[in-house]
Design a protein around this motif. Structure first.
Motif, PDB file in Angstrom:
ATOM      1  N   ASP A 159       1.442   9.461   7.121  1.00 35.65           N
ATOM      2  CA  ASP A 159       1.899   9.523   5.731  1.00 35.65           C
ATOM      3  C   ASP A 159       3.406   9.260   5.662  1.00 35.65           C
ATOM      4  OD1 ASP A 159       3.159  11.835   6.528  1.00 35.65           O
ATOM      5  OD2 ASP A 159       1.822  13.192   5.447  1.00 35.65           O
ATOM      6  N   GLY A 160       3.959   9.400   4.471  1.00 33.53           N
ATOM      7  CA  GLY A 160       5.364   9.091   4.285  1.00 33.53           C
ATOM      8  C   GLY A 160       6.308   9.971   5.079  1.00 33.53           C
ATOM      9  N   ARG A 161       5.833  11.155   5.497  1.00 32.88           N
ATOM     10  CA  ARG A 161       6.664  12.049   6.304  1.00 32.88           C
ATOM     11  C   ARG A 161       6.538  11.755   7.799  1.00 32.88           C
ATOM     12  NH1 ARG A 161       3.747  17.166   3.792  1.00 32.88           N
ATOM     13  NH2 ARG A 161       2.079  15.666   4.182  1.00 32.88           N
ATOM     14  N   GLY A 162       5.660  10.805   8.126  1.00 37.02           N
ATOM     15  CA  GLY A 162       5.449  10.486   9.528  1.00 37.02           C
ATOM     16  C   GLY A 162       4.368  11.316  10.194  1.00 37.02           C
ATOM     17  N   TRP A 163       3.676  12.147   9.431  1.00 35.23           N
ATOM     18  CA  TRP A 163       2.624  12.986   9.993  1.00 35.23           C
ATOM     19  C   TRP A 163       1.353  12.165  10.208  1.00 35.23           C
ATOM     20  CZ3 TRP A 163       2.730  18.353   7.099  1.00 35.23           C
ATOM     21  CH2 TRP A 163       3.974  18.951   7.320  1.00 35.23           C
ATOM     22  N   LEU A 164       0.684  12.418  11.330  1.00 33.43           N
ATOM     23  CA  LEU A 164      -0.581  11.739  11.605  1.00 33.43           C
ATOM     24  C   LEU A 164      -1.667  12.299  10.695  1.00 33.43           C
ATOM     25  CD1 LEU A 164      -2.263   9.819  13.411  1.00 33.43           C
ATOM     26  CD2 LEU A 164      -2.662  11.771  14.924  1.00 33.43           C
ATOM     27  N   VAL A 165      -2.286  11.419   9.914  1.00 29.23           N
ATOM     28  CA  VAL A 165      -3.321  11.816   8.963  1.00 29.23           C
ATOM     29  C   VAL A 165      -4.722  11.596   9.537  1.00 29.23           C
ATOM     30  CG1 VAL A 165      -4.291  11.396   6.672  1.00 29.23           C
ATOM     31  CG2 VAL A 165      -1.817  11.337   7.023  1.00 29.23           C
ATOM     32  N   ASP A 166      -4.910  10.448  10.194  1.00 29.00           N
ATOM     33  CA  ASP A 166      -6.226  10.137  10.740  1.00 29.00           C
ATOM     34  C   ASP A 166      -6.065   9.089  11.843  1.00 29.00           C
ATOM     35  OD1 ASP A 166      -8.929  10.280  11.063  1.00 29.00           O
ATOM     36  OD2 ASP A 166      -9.434   9.801   8.982  1.00 29.00           O
ATOM     37  N   ALA A 167      -7.100   8.932  12.658  1.00 21.88           N
ATOM     38  CA  ALA A 167      -7.053   7.959  13.748  1.00 21.88           C
ATOM     39  C   ALA A 167      -8.458   7.466  14.039  1.00 21.88           C
ATOM     40  CB  ALA A 167      -6.446   8.579  15.000  1.00 21.88           C
ATOM     41  N   TYR A 168      -8.552   6.222  14.497  1.00 18.95           N
ATOM     42  CA  TYR A 168      -9.839   5.614  14.842  1.00 18.95           C
ATOM     43  C   TYR A 168      -9.658   4.748  16.081  1.00 18.95           C
ATOM     44  CZ  TYR A 168     -11.128   6.844  10.045  1.00 18.95           C
ATOM     45  OH  TYR A 168     -11.381   7.518   8.890  1.00 18.95           O
ATOM     46  N   HIS A 169     -10.714   4.625  16.839  1.00 27.07           N
ATOM     47  CA  HIS A 169     -10.726   3.691  17.959  1.00 27.07           C
ATOM     48  C   HIS A 169     -11.936   2.792  17.762  1.00 27.07           C
ATOM     49  CE1 HIS A 169      -9.390   2.368  21.919  1.00 27.07           C
ATOM     50  NE2 HIS A 169     -10.675   2.192  22.204  1.00 27.07           N
ATOM     51  N   LEU A 170     -11.696   1.515  17.480  1.00 24.27           N
ATOM     52  CA  LEU A 170     -12.762   0.600  17.096  1.00 24.27           C
ATOM     53  C   LEU A 170     -13.135  -0.318  18.246  1.00 24.27           C
ATOM     54  CD1 LEU A 170     -11.450  -0.443  13.564  1.00 24.27           C
ATOM     55  CD2 LEU A 170     -12.866   1.518  14.179  1.00 24.27           C
ATOM     56  N   ILE A 171     -14.415  -0.401  18.525  1.00 26.12           N
ATOM     57  CA  ILE A 171     -14.956  -1.363  19.485  1.00 26.12           C
ATOM     58  C   ILE A 171     -15.566  -2.494  18.678  1.00 26.12           C
ATOM     59  CG2 ILE A 171     -16.585  -1.741  21.352  1.00 26.12           C
ATOM     60  CD1 ILE A 171     -14.320   0.108  22.112  1.00 26.12           C
ATOM     61  N   PHE A 172     -15.103  -3.709  18.893  1.00 25.96           N
ATOM     62  CA  PHE A 172     -15.545  -4.829  18.075  1.00 25.96           C
ATOM     63  C   PHE A 172     -16.952  -5.266  18.445  1.00 25.96           C
ATOM     64  CE2 PHE A 172     -10.919  -5.222  18.426  1.00 25.96           C
ATOM     65  CZ  PHE A 172     -10.587  -5.099  17.085  1.00 25.96           C
ATOM     66  N   PHE A 218     -16.829  11.436  16.467  1.00 25.17           N
ATOM     67  CA  PHE A 218     -15.641  10.691  16.076  1.00 25.17           C
ATOM     68  C   PHE A 218     -15.210   9.783  17.223  1.00 25.17           C
ATOM     69  CE2 PHE A 218     -15.539  14.880  14.000  1.00 25.17           C
ATOM     70  CZ  PHE A 218     -15.633  14.490  12.677  1.00 25.17           C
ATOM     71  N   SER A 219     -14.371   8.798  16.909  1.00 22.37           N
ATOM     72  CA  SER A 219     -13.938   7.851  17.933  1.00 22.37           C
ATOM     73  C   SER A 219     -12.652   8.288  18.623  1.00 22.37           C
ATOM     74  CB  SER A 219     -13.744   6.463  17.313  1.00 22.37           C
ATOM     75  OG  SER A 219     -12.772   6.507  16.275  1.00 22.37           O
ATOM     76  N   VAL A 220     -11.930   9.260  18.057  1.00 22.18           N
ATOM     77  CA  VAL A 220     -10.674   9.729  18.634  1.00 22.18           C
ATOM     78  C   VAL A 220     -10.658  11.244  18.633  1.00 22.18           C
ATOM     79  CG1 VAL A 220      -8.163   9.765  18.404  1.00 22.18           C
ATOM     80  CG2 VAL A 220      -9.416   7.677  17.882  1.00 22.18           C
ATOM     81  N   TYR A 221     -10.276  11.820  19.770  1.00 17.18           N
ATOM     82  CA  TYR A 221     -10.115  13.264  19.907  1.00 17.18           C
ATOM     83  C   TYR A 221      -8.795  13.548  20.622  1.00 17.18           C
ATOM     84  CZ  TYR A 221     -15.078  14.069  18.833  1.00 17.18           C
ATOM     85  OH  TYR A 221     -16.305  14.134  18.220  1.00 17.18           O
TER      86      TYR A 221
END
Length: 358
Positions: free
Chosen positions: A51-64, A227-230
């Motif tokens: 977000d605008g404060r630099g805090w991590l909001v969410d994450a994903y790891h995608l395999i195409f 989930f894809s990221v832990y």
């Protein structure tokens, strides 16, 4: 993506939708001079949203989809032994032994249960299989009680270079059989089928129990995660390893200098004893790599626990429920259990493989 990193500023207002375009490296397709195709270095695309404060909001790891997903293998995976030799069957007064080129599985002829399984002379199994039903009401009661087991019949036969050991009998409230299919590579496939003859029983686990020596205490697993990221120390991560007893430099540190996942309990650390849902594969090994490999299909659930001089392995075909009745948060996360009524058939297949030292 691989070694490439970048950042994008998004202009997508809250509660709305937008498109993110990520520039990817492209290379000329060797099969056509007129079109190019993306290259996919590494094992996928890792995305983090701040977000605008630099805090991590969410994450994903995608395999195409264009990438052929490589089957993940655990460190010190099962050794590949020759499978062209049919195991032999040896019968003594008290033991029935199925022996391969590098392994032996001893059955107690009085009970029909595995007394031990060794590979290259190292103990890999101490007992099993035992039908496991964990009552919803009490996590410390073993149901059915293994002490009530009565052997009715123990038979063996050879089919397609594999030895079949059929063990039929009864527990209080349950009757049926295990059939162990043992190949020349140290693979053990356990087919179980039992019927409930006692009163209805509400459970939160249903499957088989095995046990390995206490020193066989390094658990490695791979599962089909939600989930894809832990976080690296999260007990729910898709791939991980955990010793039964973590080695902390200062066990009396206050506050503790290690993550909650490594807190120790009599059953092992939180990381070690937590249920690995939707299991794909797992190993329990000694320091030198020998032990037991468990193969699954993403529909079974694994739980390990230190129990005295051994480590119990629970491979469950059903998992869910809590004894915290009336607490919506608990029941919302874990469910209300499963009722096994009189006449219900409990069945499944568990696949193991004995692992030789590295």
């Amino acid at each position: 993506l691989g070694k490439r990193r970048g950042a994008l500023r998004l202009n997508v207002p809250p509660r709305s939708r937008g498109i993110i375009e990520i520039p990817l490296p492209r290379q000329r397709d060797a099969g056509s001079a007129d079109r190019s195709v993306p290259t996919w270095p590494g094992d996928g695309l890792h995305l983090e949203f701040h977000d605008g404060r630099g805090w991590l909001v969410d994450a994903y790891h995608l395999i195409f989809p264009a990438t052929t997903e490589k089957p993940e293998t655990l460190p010190h995976g099962p050794n590949s032994h020759s499978n062209d030799t049919t195991p032999t069957i040896l019968k003594e007064e008290q033991l029935l032994t199925v022996r391969g080129r590098r392994f032996a599985v001893d059955f107690d002829r009085t009970t029909g249960k595995v007394r031990s399984a060794t590979i290259d002379g190292v103990a890999a199994l101490l007992e099993g299989p035992t039908l496991h039903l964990l009552p919803l009401s009490d996590a410390f009661v073993r149901e059915p009680d293994p002490k009530t087991w009565t052997l009715r019949n123990l038979q063996t036969h050879v089919e397609r270079a594999r030895v079949h050991v059929v063990v039929a009998g009864t527990y209080t409230g349950v009757e049926g059989q295990h059939e162990l299919v043992i190949d020349g590579a140290g693979g053990i496939e356990v087919h179980y089928r039992f019927a409930r003859t006692g009163p209805d029983l509400a459970v939160r686990e249903s499957g088989l129990r095995f046990a390995v020596p206490r020193q066989c205490d390094m658990l490695r697993w791979r599962r089909r995660a939600e989930f894809s990221v832990y976080p690296e120390d999260h007990i729910g991560r898709a791939v991980g390893e955990a010793p039964a007893v973590p080695s902390h430099v200062n066990r009396r540190a206050s506050p503790p200098r290690w993550p909650w996942s490594q807190d120790f309990t009599p059953a092992g650390s939180n990381d070690f004893r937590s249920t690995k849902r939707n299991l794909l594969s797992a190993t329990l090994t000694y320091t030198k790599g020998s032990g037991v490999h468990i193969e699954s299909n993403g529909k079974q659930h694994l739980r390990c626990a230190v129990e005295g001089d051994r480590i119990a392995i629970y491979v469950n075909d059903w998992y869910g429920g809590t004894n915290c009745r009336g607490f919506f948060e608990w029941q919302g996360n874990y469910g209300t259990g499963k009722v096994i009524s009189t006449g219900t058939v409990i069945e499944g297949i568990v696949r193991l493989r004995l692992m030789a030292p590295k």
